[in-house]
Enzyme design. Structure first.
Site, PDB file in Angstrom:
ATOM      1  N   ASP A  74      -1.770   2.039  -5.235  1.00 16.40           N
ATOM      2  CA  ASP A  74      -1.325   3.427  -5.062  1.00 16.40           C
ATOM      3  C   ASP A  74      -1.947   4.234  -6.193  1.00 16.40           C
ATOM      4  O   ASP A  74      -1.495   4.161  -7.336  1.00 16.40           O
ATOM      5  CB  ASP A  74       0.217   3.511  -5.120  1.00 16.40           C
ATOM      6  CG  ASP A  74       0.736   4.914  -4.774  1.00 16.40           C
ATOM      7  OD1 ASP A  74       0.018   5.907  -5.018  1.00 16.40           O
ATOM      8  OD2 ASP A  74       1.885   5.010  -4.287  1.00 16.40           O
ATOM      9  N   VAL A 114       0.876  -1.176   0.000  1.00 20.78           N
ATOM     10  CA  VAL A 114       0.000   0.000   0.000  1.00 20.78           C
ATOM     11  C   VAL A 114       0.910   1.222   0.000  1.00 20.78           C
ATOM     12  O   VAL A 114       1.599   1.488   0.991  1.00 20.78           O
ATOM     13  CB  VAL A 114      -0.926   0.017   1.233  1.00 20.78           C
ATOM     14  CG1 VAL A 114      -1.903   1.199   1.139  1.00 20.78           C
ATOM     15  CG2 VAL A 114      -1.691  -1.293   1.369  1.00 20.78           C
ATOM     16  N   GLY A 115       0.953   1.932  -1.123  1.00 23.97           N
ATOM     17  CA  GLY A 115       1.853   3.078  -1.264  1.00 23.97           C
ATOM     18  C   GLY A 115       3.143   2.650  -1.930  1.00 23.97           C
ATOM     19  O   GLY A 115       4.067   2.184  -1.264  1.00 23.97           O
ATOM     20  N   GLY A 162       5.771   4.180  -3.422  1.00 24.64           N
ATOM     21  CA  GLY A 162       6.747   5.244  -3.674  1.00 24.64           C
ATOM     22  C   GLY A 162       8.146   4.659  -3.556  1.00 24.64           C
ATOM     23  O   GLY A 162       8.396   3.524  -3.963  1.00 24.64           O
ATOM     24  N   ARG A 163       9.049   5.435  -2.971  1.00 27.28           N
ATOM     25  CA  ARG A 163      10.446   4.985  -2.866  1.00 27.28           C
ATOM     26  C   ARG A 163      10.570   3.680  -2.070  1.00 27.28           C
ATOM     27  O   ARG A 163      11.132   2.695  -2.547  1.00 27.28           O
ATOM     28  CB  ARG A 163      11.286   6.071  -2.170  1.00 27.28           C
ATOM     29  CG  ARG A 163      11.674   7.211  -3.051  1.00 27.28           C
ATOM     30  CD  ARG A 163      12.275   8.321  -2.206  1.00 27.28           C
ATOM     31  NE  ARG A 163      11.221   8.954  -1.452  1.00 27.28           N
ATOM     32  CZ  ARG A 163      10.800  10.205  -1.654  1.00 27.28           C
ATOM     33  NH1 ARG A 163      11.389  10.952  -2.539  1.00 27.28           N
ATOM     34  NH2 ARG A 163       9.814  10.714  -0.955  1.00 27.28           N
ATOM     35  N   ILE A 164      10.032   3.690  -0.837  1.00 30.23           N
ATOM     36  CA  ILE A 164      10.230   2.513   0.020  1.00 30.23           C
ATOM     37  C   ILE A 164       9.374   1.347  -0.467  1.00 30.23           C
ATOM     38  O   ILE A 164       9.833   0.196  -0.496  1.00 30.23           O
ATOM     39  CB  ILE A 164       9.923   2.868   1.495  1.00 30.23           C
ATOM     40  CG1 ILE A 164      10.939   3.910   1.996  1.00 30.23           C
ATOM     41  CG2 ILE A 164       9.977   1.625   2.374  1.00 30.23           C
ATOM     42  CD1 ILE A 164      10.600   4.528   3.352  1.00 30.23           C
ATOM     43  N   HIS A 184      10.664   2.095  16.104  1.00 29.04           N
ATOM     44  CA  HIS A 184      10.864   3.087  15.032  1.00 29.04           C
ATOM     45  C   HIS A 184      12.337   3.099  14.630  1.00 29.04           C
ATOM     46  O   HIS A 184      13.003   4.143  14.647  1.00 29.04           O
ATOM     47  CB  HIS A 184      10.409   4.471  15.478  1.00 29.04           C
ATOM     48  CG  HIS A 184      10.071   5.374  14.322  1.00 29.04           C
ATOM     49  ND1 HIS A 184       9.029   6.253  14.337  1.00 29.04           N
ATOM     50  CD2 HIS A 184      10.655   5.515  13.101  1.00 29.04           C
ATOM     51  CE1 HIS A 184       8.973   6.908  13.187  1.00 29.04           C
ATOM     52  NE2 HIS A 184       9.958   6.479  12.413  1.00 29.04           N
ATOM     53  N   GLU A 201       3.705   6.006  20.221  1.00 29.74           N
ATOM     54  CA  GLU A 201       5.141   5.896  20.497  1.00 29.74           C
ATOM     55  C   GLU A 201       5.526   6.861  21.614  1.00 29.74           C
ATOM     56  O   GLU A 201       5.040   7.990  21.620  1.00 29.74           O
ATOM     57  CB  GLU A 201       5.948   6.247  19.229  1.00 29.74           C
ATOM     58  CG  GLU A 201       5.792   5.215  18.147  1.00 29.74           C
ATOM     59  CD  GLU A 201       6.518   5.568  16.846  1.00 29.74           C
ATOM     60  OE1 GLU A 201       7.508   6.315  16.906  1.00 29.74           O
ATOM     61  OE2 GLU A 201       6.075   5.100  15.800  1.00 29.74           O
TER      62      GLU A 201
END
Ligand code: NAD
Length: 328
Positions: free
Chosen positions: A183, A159-160, A162-164, A292, A274
């Site tokens: 995406d 989902v998404g 892009g770069r990663i 993280h 977090e």
């Protein structure tokens, strides 16, 4: 007034929680002759308020929020640089209103986050915790991992993309996954360029995937993108991985669904609260939470610090800025 630096101040905020960033040598080297660089060990935005009027530029990590409270006091700042991709901890509206450009460093940890995604997933998929425990306890029994499925032919859903997301897709393919992504914002034909399947709805991706891996930014549109309905659409045998931002998943819904035993495994590098993940999540079987940490490598950390300091240098020298997320 310091002559060499013209009385300028660059503040690095929130560095107290970032490994290997407990000095300002990398930034000071790049900004030498342009500005004094100070590391502020802050735990809340309120602690920054007294420094705000003297800031010519700010470099910030991800734990602190910069809101109107301090942005309205930045009377001479030329730029705010987020050491990272997500700018969800900066009030962009306030920065825009006060005419302060906000930049990010989007590319320092692409490989690390993609590696971390696959590392967490494979650890859960291959049940490494149970196997390690079997050896530690003296049992030496591979059957504690049962049942483990073969990866080849199963679907890794992104989902998404892009770069990663794209970097995760390349890695997942090598392990034998069929890769699909949802995406709506990448151009038509991108799926052909990276040779994966594209689906047109989130629902379709959730229903067909054996792994759902989240790589979207946190925005109003992605807040709780994965809620009860979406979790219930996933296969009961599926794995969920989130290395994007905690609030992309509705954690209360995740607790309900995971406690009912509906998911095979969940790996989170980010949580909504977090640094205090809900205890219910920690106690679930085949669950993994890392603090993280996906961005981290020695090289990546150095790269991000060099890149953010270079953006600050451009701002102080009056040059065109790179990686501008918001500006008047
Ligand atoms: P990116 O901007 O390159 O890619 C994000 C993709 O998400 C884009 O292609 C965009 O079109 C897509 N997208 C946006 N809204 C969407 C929606 N509603 N549905 C589907 N797709 C949508 O960002 P990136 O560099 O790949 O980073 C992704 C996220 O990873 C970052 O925003 C950040 O929050 C997170 N991140 C986490 C860590 C970590 O340490 N865990 C480190 C770096 C980045």
């Amino acid at each position: 007034m310091n002559d060499a630096t013209n009385g300028r101040n660059v503040y690095i905020l929130d560095s107290v929680i970032v490994p290997d960033a407990w000095d300002s040598e990398v930034e000071a080297e790049i900004l030498s002759g342009f500005s004094k660089v100070s590391l502020l060990h802050l735990r809340s935005e309120e602690e920054f308020v007294p420094y705000a009027p003297s800031a010519d530029a700010i470099i910030m990590w991800h734990h602190l929020n910069l809101t109107r409270l301090s942005i309205s006091r930045l009377s001479r700042a030329r730029v705010i640089v987020r050491n990272g991709v997500g700018v969800d901890n900066v009030d962009l509206e306030a920065a825009y209103e006060f005419g302060i450009p906000v930049c990010n460093v989007p590319d320092y940890g692409t490989e690390e986050v993609a590696d971390h995604t696959l590392a967490m997933l494979l650890s859960l998929w291959r049940r490494l915790d149970a196997l390690k425990e079997s050896v530690r306890s003296g049992a030496w029994d591979w059957r504690v991992a049962e049942p483990v499925r073969r990866i080849r032919g199963t679907t890794f859903g992104i989902v998404g993309c892009g770069r990663i997301g794209t970097a995760a897709a390349r890695r997942a393919k090598v392990f034998g996954f069929e890769v699909a992504f949802y995406d709506p914002y990448v151009p038509s034909g991108y799926e052909k360029a990276i040779a994966v399947k594209r689906v047109n709805t989130l629902e379709e991706l959730l229903e067909r995937s054996d792994v759902v891996s989240l790589h979207v930014p946190l925005t109003d549109g992605t807040f709780h993108l994965i809620g009860l309905d979406q979790l219930q659409r996933m296969k009961p045998s599926a794995f969920l991985v989130n290395t994007s931002r905690g609030p992309v998943i509705d954690e209360k819904a995740l607790v309900v669904v995971a406690q009912s035993g509906r998911l095979a495994g969940v790996a989170l590098d980010v949580v909504e609260t977090e640094p205090n993940p809900p205890r219910e999540l920690l106690e679930l079987p085949n669950f993994m939470i890392t603090p993280h940490a996906a961005f981290y490598s020695v090289e990546g950390l150095r790269e991000i610090r060099q890149k953010s300091a270079s953006i600050v240098l451009d701002a102080l020298a009056g040059r065109e800025l790179r990686n501008v997320v918001s500006a008047k």
